[in-house]
Design a protein around this motif. Structure first.
Motif, PDB file in Angstrom:
ATOM      1  N   ARG A  51       1.091  -1.176  -0.250  1.00  0.00           N
ATOM      2  CA  ARG A  51       0.061   0.109   0.172  1.00  0.00           C
ATOM      3  C   ARG A  51       0.737   1.491  -0.071  1.00  0.00           C
ATOM      4  O   ARG A  51       0.531   2.238   0.693  1.00  0.00           O
ATOM      5  N   SER A  52       2.138   1.083  -0.661  1.00  0.00           N
ATOM      6  CA  SER A  52       3.048   2.392  -0.619  1.00  0.00           C
ATOM      7  C   SER A  52       2.160   3.484  -1.456  1.00  0.00           C
ATOM      8  O   SER A  52       1.289   3.175  -2.276  1.00  0.00           O
ATOM      9  N   SER A  92       1.165  -5.250   5.385  1.00  0.00           N
ATOM     10  CA  SER A  92       2.052  -6.163   6.577  1.00  0.00           C
ATOM     11  C   SER A  92       1.081  -6.308   7.756  1.00  0.00           C
ATOM     12  O   SER A  92       1.522  -7.360   8.522  1.00  0.00           O
ATOM     13  N   LEU A  99      -2.656 -13.372   5.017  1.00  0.00           N
ATOM     14  CA  LEU A  99      -2.363 -12.678   3.555  1.00  0.00           C
ATOM     15  C   LEU A  99      -2.611 -14.023   2.481  1.00  0.00           C
ATOM     16  O   LEU A  99      -3.326 -13.797   1.442  1.00  0.00           O
ATOM     17  N   ALA A 134       3.472  -5.918  -4.526  1.00  0.00           N
ATOM     18  CA  ALA A 134       4.488  -4.995  -4.393  1.00  0.00           C
ATOM     19  C   ALA A 134       4.864  -4.741  -2.848  1.00  0.00           C
ATOM     20  O   ALA A 134       4.324  -3.901  -2.172  1.00  0.00           O
ATOM     21  N   VAL A 135       5.356  -5.782  -2.419  1.00  0.00           N
ATOM     22  CA  VAL A 135       5.833  -5.768  -1.141  1.00  0.00           C
ATOM     23  C   VAL A 135       7.076  -5.578  -0.664  1.00  0.00           C
ATOM     24  O   VAL A 135       7.492  -5.250   0.597  1.00  0.00           O
ATOM     25  N   GLY A 136       8.155  -5.536  -1.752  1.00  0.00           N
ATOM     26  CA  GLY A 136       9.511  -5.509  -1.614  1.00  0.00           C
ATOM     27  C   GLY A 136      10.277  -6.377  -0.786  1.00  0.00           C
ATOM     28  O   GLY A 136      11.170  -6.124  -0.004  1.00  0.00           O
ATOM     29  N   LYS A 137       9.788  -7.527  -0.956  1.00  0.00           N
ATOM     30  CA  LYS A 137      10.308  -8.805  -0.165  1.00  0.00           C
ATOM     31  C   LYS A 137      10.513  -9.839  -1.178  1.00  0.00           C
ATOM     32  O   LYS A 137       9.716 -10.370  -1.889  1.00  0.00           O
ATOM     33  N   ILE A 179      11.643  -5.598  -7.156  1.00  0.00           N
ATOM     34  CA  ILE A 179      12.709  -5.777  -8.010  1.00  0.00           C
ATOM     35  C   ILE A 179      14.147  -5.918  -6.906  1.00  0.00           C
ATOM     36  O   ILE A 179      14.312  -4.990  -5.994  1.00  0.00           O
ATOM     37  N   ASP A 193       9.495  -9.820  -6.042  1.00  0.00           N
ATOM     38  CA  ASP A 193       8.757 -10.378  -5.019  1.00  0.00           C
ATOM     39  C   ASP A 193       8.157 -11.816  -5.176  1.00  0.00           C
ATOM     40  O   ASP A 193       7.661 -12.272  -4.004  1.00  0.00           O
ATOM     41  N   VAL A 233       7.429  -5.624 -15.276  1.00  0.00           N
ATOM     42  CA  VAL A 233       6.966  -4.315 -14.744  1.00  0.00           C
ATOM     43  C   VAL A 233       8.161  -3.212 -15.259  1.00  0.00           C
ATOM     44  O   VAL A 233       7.630  -1.996 -15.703  1.00  0.00           O
ATOM     45  N   THR A 265       7.768   1.486 -16.333  1.00  0.00           N
ATOM     46  CA  THR A 265       7.667   2.636 -15.770  1.00  0.00           C
ATOM     47  C   THR A 265       8.107   4.037 -16.598  1.00  0.00           C
ATOM     48  O   THR A 265       7.676   4.828 -16.474  1.00  0.00           O
TER      49      THR A 265
HETATM   50  P1  NDP Z   1       7.556   0.069   0.020  1.00  0.00           P
HETATM   51  O1  NDP Z   1       8.486  -0.594   0.799  1.00  0.00           O
HETATM   52  O2  NDP Z   1       7.270   1.705   0.081  1.00  0.00           O
HETATM   53  O3  NDP Z   1       5.985  -0.884   0.549  1.00  0.00           O
HETATM   54  C1  NDP Z   1       5.746  -1.994   0.554  1.00  0.00           C
HETATM   55  C2  NDP Z   1       4.510  -2.326   1.136  1.00  0.00           C
HETATM   56  O4  NDP Z   1       4.345  -3.780   1.231  1.00  0.00           O
HETATM   57  C3  NDP Z   1       3.982  -1.529   2.460  1.00  0.00           C
HETATM   58  O5  NDP Z   1       2.523  -1.398   2.032  1.00  0.00           O
HETATM   59  C4  NDP Z   1       4.093  -2.869   3.333  1.00  0.00           C
HETATM   60  O6  NDP Z   1       2.911  -2.911   4.200  1.00  0.00           O
HETATM   61  C5  NDP Z   1       3.934  -4.184   2.358  1.00  0.00           C
HETATM   62  N1  NDP Z   1       4.276  -5.395   2.976  1.00  0.00           N
HETATM   63  C6  NDP Z   1       5.716  -5.591   3.435  1.00  0.00           C
HETATM   64  N2  NDP Z   1       5.765  -6.678   4.050  1.00  0.00           N
HETATM   65  C7  NDP Z   1       4.830  -7.292   3.703  1.00  0.00           C
HETATM   66  C8  NDP Z   1       4.273  -8.649   4.049  1.00  0.00           C
HETATM   67  N3  NDP Z   1       5.104  -9.553   4.622  1.00  0.00           N
HETATM   68  N4  NDP Z   1       2.920  -9.037   4.075  1.00  0.00           N
HETATM   69  C9  NDP Z   1       2.074  -7.979   3.467  1.00  0.00           C
HETATM   70  N5  NDP Z   1       2.652  -6.729   2.947  1.00  0.00           N
HETATM   71  C10 NDP Z   1       3.650  -6.446   2.997  1.00  0.00           C
HETATM   72  O7  NDP Z   1       7.680  -0.421  -1.580  1.00  0.00           O
HETATM   73  P2  NDP Z   1       7.443   0.127  -2.760  1.00  0.00           P
HETATM   74  O8  NDP Z   1       5.796  -0.035  -3.036  1.00  0.00           O
HETATM   75  O9  NDP Z   1       8.080   1.284  -3.023  1.00  0.00           O
HETATM   76  O10 NDP Z   1       8.028  -1.011  -3.808  1.00  0.00           O
HETATM   77  C11 NDP Z   1       7.540  -2.392  -3.675  1.00  0.00           C
HETATM   78  C12 NDP Z   1       8.645  -3.163  -4.500  1.00  0.00           C
HETATM   79  O11 NDP Z   1       8.482  -2.843  -5.951  1.00  0.00           O
HETATM   80  C13 NDP Z   1      10.193  -2.853  -4.401  1.00  0.00           C
HETATM   81  O12 NDP Z   1      10.841  -4.490  -4.528  1.00  0.00           O
HETATM   82  C14 NDP Z   1      10.623  -1.977  -5.062  1.00  0.00           C
HETATM   83  O13 NDP Z   1      12.006  -2.193  -5.494  1.00  0.00           O
HETATM   84  C15 NDP Z   1       9.887  -2.408  -6.590  1.00  0.00           C
HETATM   85  N6  NDP Z   1       9.565  -1.021  -7.377  1.00  0.00           N
HETATM   86  C16 NDP Z   1       9.742  -1.411  -8.603  1.00  0.00           C
HETATM   87  C17 NDP Z   1       9.393  -0.337  -9.427  1.00  0.00           C
HETATM   88  C18 NDP Z   1       9.511  -0.852 -10.959  1.00  0.00           C
HETATM   89  O14 NDP Z   1       9.498   0.022 -11.706  1.00  0.00           O
HETATM   90  N7  NDP Z   1       9.517  -2.033 -11.382  1.00  0.00           N
HETATM   91  C19 NDP Z   1       8.966   0.664  -9.048  1.00  0.00           C
HETATM   92  C20 NDP Z   1       8.675   0.881  -7.709  1.00  0.00           C
HETATM   93  C21 NDP Z   1       9.030   0.101  -6.733  1.00  0.00           C
HETATM   94  P3  NDP Z   1       2.790  -1.526   5.379  1.00  0.00           P
HETATM   95  O15 NDP Z   1       2.591  -0.450   4.780  1.00  0.00           O
HETATM   96  O16 NDP Z   1       1.975  -2.281   6.306  1.00  0.00           O
HETATM   97  O17 NDP Z   1       4.245  -1.254   5.821  1.00  0.00           O
END
Ligand code: NDP
Length: 277
Positions: A165-166, A189, A194, A207-210, A230, A241, A261, A265
């Motif tokens: 939810r970024s 998170s 989930l 888009a969880v960044g994991k 990524i 992810d 993806v 961008t």
């Molecule tokens: P953020 O770190 O800002 O947000 C991650 C989100 O994932 C948060 O909302 C978080 O929840 C949620 N999250 C984290 N861990 C879990 C979990 N275990 N279960 C459920 N939800 C979880 O990341 P971004 O949105 O900026 O980016 C996400 C990914 O996309 C990254 O890998 C980034 O590198 C990539 N990216 C790629 C782009 C592209 O052009 N391909 C562009 C932008 C990003 P909470 O809000 O509760 O903390």
């Protein structure tokens, strides 16, 4: 076997279409200019900025590069943005994030004139998206909608789950899927179960960044899986992810990393620049 959604080919197609539009606009005397501001020398940011400049050159957009030192003050950056806001020959302003700690990112995003906000991060752009008014849309989620549409994947009426939810990916993604008449759930998170939530998805955007967090236990048979993540793994190879090898056999379509993806961008940034005239 799952359809592999080819972001490289689709982004190339979009850039080709934009190149033609830009040439036609030039023939009528309209030139498009994007100002790209980078503060400091973060290597990843330098790569992104370099790719954006290259894409501008390809499509026929003039780019003005501002490479400011790491110690630039917030006021200096805000003054530059104010100057660019006032310039009639500048259509779009992009500030590469992240910014050094002494600069408040929200203040900088809010200082860009919404008419030149080609990244779509300004609160006014986000608000417009929320209430269904035209405006700039964050490039990555806008690119995902194009990937789905150009791959012949219907969104209307589908169960769509966005994991994350970024402000730059998850939230605008959910709003765009809603605008396309999907039935949208946003997980994060603090989501309790989930797997139970993601398994409902006909279209799952992750888009969880994991790295490789999403395995087949999270995915309904036949779902469409879009991987925004990524990362570089221990062997310096890119991964997303989603655990691609594990998930691909159970879904109907999937984006690879790299080549899914990511390339979209910049294509959508170019699209926003063309729309900014
Ligand atoms: P953020 O770190 O800002 O947000 C991650 C989100 O994932 C948060 O909302 C978080 O929840 C949620 N999250 C984290 N861990 C879990 C979990 N275990 N279960 C459920 N939800 C979880 O990341 P971004 O949105 O900026 O980016 C996400 C990914 O996309 C990254 O890998 C980034 O590198 C990539 N990216 C790629 C782009 C592209 O052009 N391909 C562009 C932008 C990003 P909470 O809000 O509760 O903390």
């Amino acid at each position: 076997m799952a359809q592999v959604i080819d972001g490289k080919a689709i982004s190339a197609q979009i850039k080709e279409e934009l190149k033609e539009r830009v040439a036609a606009m030039k023939a009528e005397g309209t030139e498009i200019t994007l100002a790209v501001i980078q503060v400091g020398e973060d290597p990843a940011s330098s790569v992104y900025v370099g790719n954006k400049k290259k894409a501008c050159a390809y499509v026929g957009i003039r780019s003005l590069a501002y490479e400011l030192p790491e110690e630039t003050t917030e006021k200096e950056l805000l003054d530059l943005i104010a100057e660019l806001n006032g310039r009639k020959d500048v259509n779009g302003i992009l500030v590469q994030l992240p910014l050094p700690g002494q600069i408040d990112e929200d203040k900088v995003i809010g200082a860009i004139c919404p008419d030149k906000d080609v990244d779509g991060f300004h609160p006014q752009s986000v608000g417009r998206l929320c209430i269904g008014q035209p405006g700039f849309v964050s490039c990555t989620p806008a690119g995902i909608i194009q990937l789905l549409k150009r791959s012949g994947i219907e969104i209307a009426g589908k169960e769509c789950v966005v994991a994350g939810r970024s402000n730059i990916v998850g939230k605008p993604m959910a709003l765009l899927l809603l605008r396309e008449n999907g039935t949208v759930t946003v997980a994060h998170s603090k989501t309790k179960d989930l797997k139970e939530v993601t398994k409902r998805a006909d279209i799952l955007v992750v888009a969880v960044g994991k790295p490789k967090m999403i395995t087949r236990e999270y995915v309904k048979e036949g779902a469409v899986v879009i991987d925004v993540g990524i990362h570089r793994n221990e062997n310096n190879k890119l991964c997303g992810d989603v655990d691609y090898e594990d998930v691909a056999p159970v879904c109907s379509a999937i984006t690879p990393v790299p080549g899914g993806v990511g390339p979209m961008t910049i294509a959508m940034l170019m699209n926003n620049c063309v729309e900014s005239t």
